[in-house]
Write an enzyme that holds these catalytic residues in place. Sequence first.
Site, PDB file in Angstrom:
ATOM      1  N   LYS A 140      15.461  -3.132   8.333  1.00  0.00           N
ATOM      2  CA  LYS A 140      15.408  -1.335   8.678  1.00  0.00           C
ATOM      3  C   LYS A 140      16.485  -0.301   8.534  1.00  0.00           C
ATOM      4  CE  LYS A 140      11.994   1.674  11.242  1.00  0.00           C
ATOM      5  NZ  LYS A 140      11.439   1.689  12.890  1.00  0.00           N
ATOM      6  N   GLU A 150       4.643  -3.575  11.598  1.00  0.00           N
ATOM      7  CA  GLU A 150       5.770  -3.792  11.699  1.00  0.00           C
ATOM      8  C   GLU A 150       5.687  -4.232  12.819  1.00  0.00           C
ATOM      9  OE1 GLU A 150       9.240   0.082  12.878  1.00  0.00           O
ATOM     10  OE2 GLU A 150       6.782   0.381  12.449  1.00  0.00           O
ATOM     11  N   CYS A 175       8.216   1.880   8.531  1.00  0.00           N
ATOM     12  CA  CYS A 175       7.955   3.280   8.969  1.00  0.00           C
ATOM     13  C   CYS A 175       8.048   4.069   9.120  1.00  0.00           C
ATOM     14  CB  CYS A 175       8.132   2.559  11.097  1.00  0.00           C
ATOM     15  SG  CYS A 175       7.030   3.693  12.230  1.00  0.00           S
TER      16      CYS A 175
END
Length: 315
Positions: free
Chosen positions: A138, A52, A172
């Site tokens: 995200k 990430e 994540c």
Amino acid sequence: MTSASCEPRRTVTVAVVQAAAPLFDTPAAVTRAQELIRDADRRGAEVVVLPEAFLGGYPKGLDFGMTVGSRTPAGRDLFRRYHAAAIDVPGPEVEDLAAVTRELGCHVVVGAVERQGGTLYCVALFFGPDGYVGLHRKLMPTAAERFLWGQGDGSTLPVIDTGSARIGAAICWENYMPLLRTAMYAKGVDLWCAPTVDDRDAWQATMRHIALEGRCFVLSANQYLRRNALPADLHPVQGDEPDTVLIGGGSVIVSPLGEILAGPLRDGEGILTAELDLDDLARARFDLDTTGHYARPDVFTLHVDESPHSTVTTS
């Protein structure tokens, strides 16, 4: 007649990269990404996953002068630096990485910070033998990430067909979103890529759970970041000793039955590789397919809006 035992194995070799790039030095980050992809390729990897925010950086331990109801001039200037270090998509950094995957003929997922106007997004960039393929933004930045990054929408939830397997990504703590996982399972994801900065032991349980739940291979790439990768004028809450570990790794590769194939990697940078038997996907889905024979559409349904959402539209 050829017996099943004589059938050729369908395999793919994958790699997860555990590393970090210098914060606020995007050219150095791109060069490092290229070097790491080439290193993974030399190890036989056909699919490579980087962590990430590898490009653009994950500013672990920095508060950007932010408290509820208040922002400081110094914090605003730090955000200016972070904004300048982000990348445009498409842009020169994307093309630099695309040139490498075209040359090597591999598939790569790279975590990055995308700049679009005044807003930054945490993204996973997809590359293949033909170059840049697309991105995933995200959907929900976690906690203090929300004052750095905007929210993605349903228009960037790709699952990429490589010809041998289908690749998707959740970044994540998106991996903790049950409805996102369900949407991805319904797209038939085979290689679940999880770029992350979560180095807790509990993350390992999450990766094994997703592998078991989705009956997919899970490839989790985490950063390993020390204080000395940050500029000297920054002061993370963890302290200023150069060897202070800000992000402690834990990269791992897991089978569709939850078995750890490589990792978790701790205490330094490195590259994990594994040869995946793609027939293990069918073997695992024999008794569990959460959006197929194990679903109950008469009881549960999920609506996914994959349309782009823009503030201003023109016709």
